[in-house]
Design a protein around this motif. Structure first.
Motif, PDB file in Angstrom:
ATOM      1  N   GLU A 283       0.741  -1.048   0.161  1.00 11.59           N
ATOM      2  CA  GLU A 283      -0.030  -0.096  -0.001  1.00 11.59           C
ATOM      3  C   GLU A 283       0.818   1.344  -0.056  1.00 11.59           C
ATOM      4  OE1 GLU A 283      -3.310   2.158   2.823  1.00 11.59           O
ATOM      5  OE2 GLU A 283      -2.581   0.082   3.392  1.00 11.59           O
ATOM      6  N   HIS A 284       2.083   1.231   0.566  1.00 12.68           N
ATOM      7  CA  HIS A 284       2.920   2.573   0.842  1.00 12.68           C
ATOM      8  C   HIS A 284       4.116   2.399  -0.073  1.00 12.68           C
ATOM      9  CE1 HIS A 284       0.382   2.425   4.201  1.00 12.68           C
ATOM     10  NE2 HIS A 284       0.466   3.583   4.458  1.00 12.68           N
TER      11      HIS A 284
ATOM     12  N   ARG B  49       1.059   8.116  -2.699  1.00 15.15           N
ATOM     13  CA  ARG B  49       0.559   8.434  -1.377  1.00 15.15           C
ATOM     14  C   ARG B  49       0.437   9.849  -1.105  1.00 15.15           C
ATOM     15  NH1 ARG B  49      -2.191   5.074   1.360  1.00 15.15           N
ATOM     16  NH2 ARG B  49      -1.295   5.970   3.333  1.00 15.15           N
ATOM     17  N   HIS B  50      -0.658  10.396  -0.407  1.00 18.06           N
ATOM     18  CA  HIS B  50      -0.779  11.769  -0.307  1.00 18.06           C
ATOM     19  C   HIS B  50       0.195  12.538   0.622  1.00 18.06           C
ATOM     20  CE1 HIS B  50      -4.685  12.175  -2.341  1.00 18.06           C
ATOM     21  NE2 HIS B  50      -5.171  10.947  -1.719  1.00 18.06           N
ATOM     22  N   ASP B  51       0.736  11.753   1.663  1.00 19.53           N
ATOM     23  CA  ASP B  51       1.814  12.174   2.518  1.00 19.53           C
ATOM     24  C   ASP B  51       2.845  12.876   1.828  1.00 19.53           C
ATOM     25  OD1 ASP B  51       1.340   9.474   4.819  1.00 19.53           O
ATOM     26  OD2 ASP B  51       1.062   9.516   2.330  1.00 19.53           O
ATOM     27  N   LEU B  52       3.211  11.875   0.772  1.00 17.07           N
ATOM     28  CA  LEU B  52       4.662  12.239  -0.355  1.00 17.07           C
ATOM     29  C   LEU B  52       4.005  13.408  -1.182  1.00 17.07           C
ATOM     30  CD1 LEU B  52       6.744   9.150  -1.051  1.00 17.07           C
ATOM     31  CD2 LEU B  52       7.437  11.315  -0.049  1.00 17.07           C
ATOM     32  N   GLU B  53       2.935  13.132  -2.066  1.00 19.37           N
ATOM     33  CA  GLU B  53       2.581  13.793  -3.136  1.00 19.37           C
ATOM     34  C   GLU B  53       2.318  15.510  -2.572  1.00 19.37           C
ATOM     35  OE1 GLU B  53      -0.986  12.463  -4.795  1.00 19.37           O
ATOM     36  OE2 GLU B  53      -1.030  13.660  -6.717  1.00 19.37           O
TER      37      GLU B  53
ATOM     38  N   CYS C 276       6.747   4.499   8.223  1.00 16.08           N
ATOM     39  CA  CYS C 276       6.337   3.371   7.902  1.00 16.08           C
ATOM     40  C   CYS C 276       7.032   2.229   8.737  1.00 16.08           C
ATOM     41  CB  CYS C 276       6.781   3.062   6.281  1.00 16.08           C
ATOM     42  SG  CYS C 276       5.625   3.979   5.354  1.00 16.08           S
ATOM     43  N   VAL C 277       8.225   2.548   8.730  1.00 20.08           N
ATOM     44  CA  VAL C 277       9.276   1.686   9.968  1.00 20.08           C
ATOM     45  C   VAL C 277       8.597   1.440  11.086  1.00 20.08           C
ATOM     46  CG1 VAL C 277      11.294   1.164  10.922  1.00 20.08           C
ATOM     47  CG2 VAL C 277      11.333   1.529   8.611  1.00 20.08           C
TER      48      VAL C 277
END
Length: 409
Positions: A95-96, A130-134, A147-148
């Motif tokens: 997903e990520h 992914r919105h947090d990156l985009e 994520c880790v």
């Protein structure tokens, strides 16, 4: 004299001098400054010589440069205690991230290794949708770190052993030479190897708790005990770090990441903050430098690391070694050509390099820095304007033109 008083009687407890408790834990490192890669045989031999510093409850290795074909991807080494944990983790990763390749990490049966987890590796890039990156909430490194933390804290039975680029950690419960054989580290080639033999004091021996501790491209092997753990932990947790493993080595790793990656300090300055000079020493400094050190200690008082420790930090730049200011833990260094060797005991260096040169002890509280030649050249060409002259506070091994040595700290 009754039998209960006789030495060697099974009814008599052990006395002082009748049992040896070694100076807890062993650490070692081997690095080629040119970037040439070498297999894991020598680092395994070096750490194995310090067998008595471990008790079989933890051992491990970090290796840099082992995945050149996937050098631009994050290499996740993940340990699973159940099939369900793997399914949940892989669902989260899919997903990520975009996954270029996934596979079991090759292992071989070893008599001393009991009930190992299922070890997998994944070569990943953050998912572009992914919105947090985009929308720029996190950069790639911050996104990957979060994520880790999610996997380690929220997926029961899964643990990310390493998550950097072109590097990996191989660790578990056992003596380090057993862990090396189990993971077949002689089949990997790296320009930097670090190793650890564990003697747990405050935490049980388990696969996730073995050293090295890692985050992104950082790895830490550590001998000692941090009495400032709670202060350091509370500080990094304010910045979103999840100290789920509750061990001092973990918090040292996060301190380096916070100070270098987030706050923009050099590795040398981060180490200087963590092993800052005493107030008495600051009072004796030239006024402008004393004012700088005072501001640094006041601003980063919760980053001061107290207690007996020796630490080796690995990164894409090279390695950094640090002893506590009182030097309560041993750490030796030696060189031969482009090779640099570190170990808790000198014999472990001489075993793998019998004609080693310039053998000496790391100074207390003084960062010892070894950089790749390419990294050292780039840093030598950079401007050091407005940086304090802390040259006496750093030991440096690398290529540095004489006219630029002022910037070593």
């Amino acid at each position: 004299m009754g039998d209960w008083q006789q030495a060697g009687s099974p009814r008599r407890g052990l006395r002082e001098g009748e049992v040896r408790i070694p100076s807890g834990c062993a650490i070692a490192a081997i690095m080629d400054r040119t970037g040439a890669r070498h297999n894991g045989k020598d680092i395994c031999r070096s750490i194995a010589l310090m067998h008595d510093r471990s008790n079989g409850l933890g051992g491990g290795f970090a290796a840099y440069g082992i995945y050149p074909e996937y050098a631009e991807l994050y290499a996740f080494h993940v340990l699973y205690e159940s099939h369900e944990a793997r399914m949940a983790t892989e669902s989260y990763l899919n997903e990520h991230f975009l996954c270029e390749k996934q596979e079991r990490i090759p292992t071989t049966p070893v008599k001393g290794i009991k009930n190992p987890p299922d070890s997998w590796r994944y070569f990943l890039t953050p998912h572009p949708s992914r919105h947090d990156l985009e929308f720029g909430e996190f950069d790639e490194a911050e996104y990957t770190m979060q994520c880790v933390f999610h996997i380690n804290a929220r997926i029961n039975g899964a643990f990310v052993a390493s998550s950097g680029k072109n590097m990996g950690a191989f660790k578990g419960v056992g003596y380090p030479e057993e862990i090396g054989e189990y993971y077949r580290i002689d089949e990997y080639k790296a320009w930097l190897w670090t190793a650890h033999g564990r003697f747990p004091t405050n935490t049980p021996g388990w696969w996730g708790g073995a050293h090295p501790f890692t985050l992104l491209n950082w790895s830490i092997v550590h001998n000692g005990e941090i009495s400032s753990y709670d202060t350091n932990r509370r500080y990094v947790e304010q910045f979103g770090y999840d100290c789920a493993l509750q061990t001092d080595t973990e918090v040292i790793t996060y301190l380096f990441d916070l100070l270098v990656r987030r706050h923009g300090f050099s590795q040398e300055m981060a180490a200087h903050i963590m092993a800052a000079p005493s107030w008495d020493a600051i009072d004796r400094m030239e006024p402008s430098l004393g004012a700088f050190e005072t501001a640094l200690r006041c601003t980063y008082s919760d980053c001061l690391v107290n207690g007996p420790f020796s630490v080796i930090l690995g990164s894409e730049e090279g390695l950094l070694a640090l002893n506590d200011r009182l030097k309560l833990r041993a750490l030796m260094v030696g060189e031969k050509g482009s090779m640099v060797y570190l170990a808790s005991e000198q014999a472990s260096i001489e075993l793998v390099c019998p004609d080693v040169e310039n053998v000496r002890s790391i100074e207390g509280g003084v960062p010892f820095v070894v950089q790749l030649d390419e990294v050292a050249r780039k840093k030598a060409a950079a401007s050091f304007e407005n940086q304090p002259d802390l040259k006496p506070s750093v030991q440096f091994t690398g290529v540095m033109p004489a006219e630029n040595k002022r910037g070593e700290a």
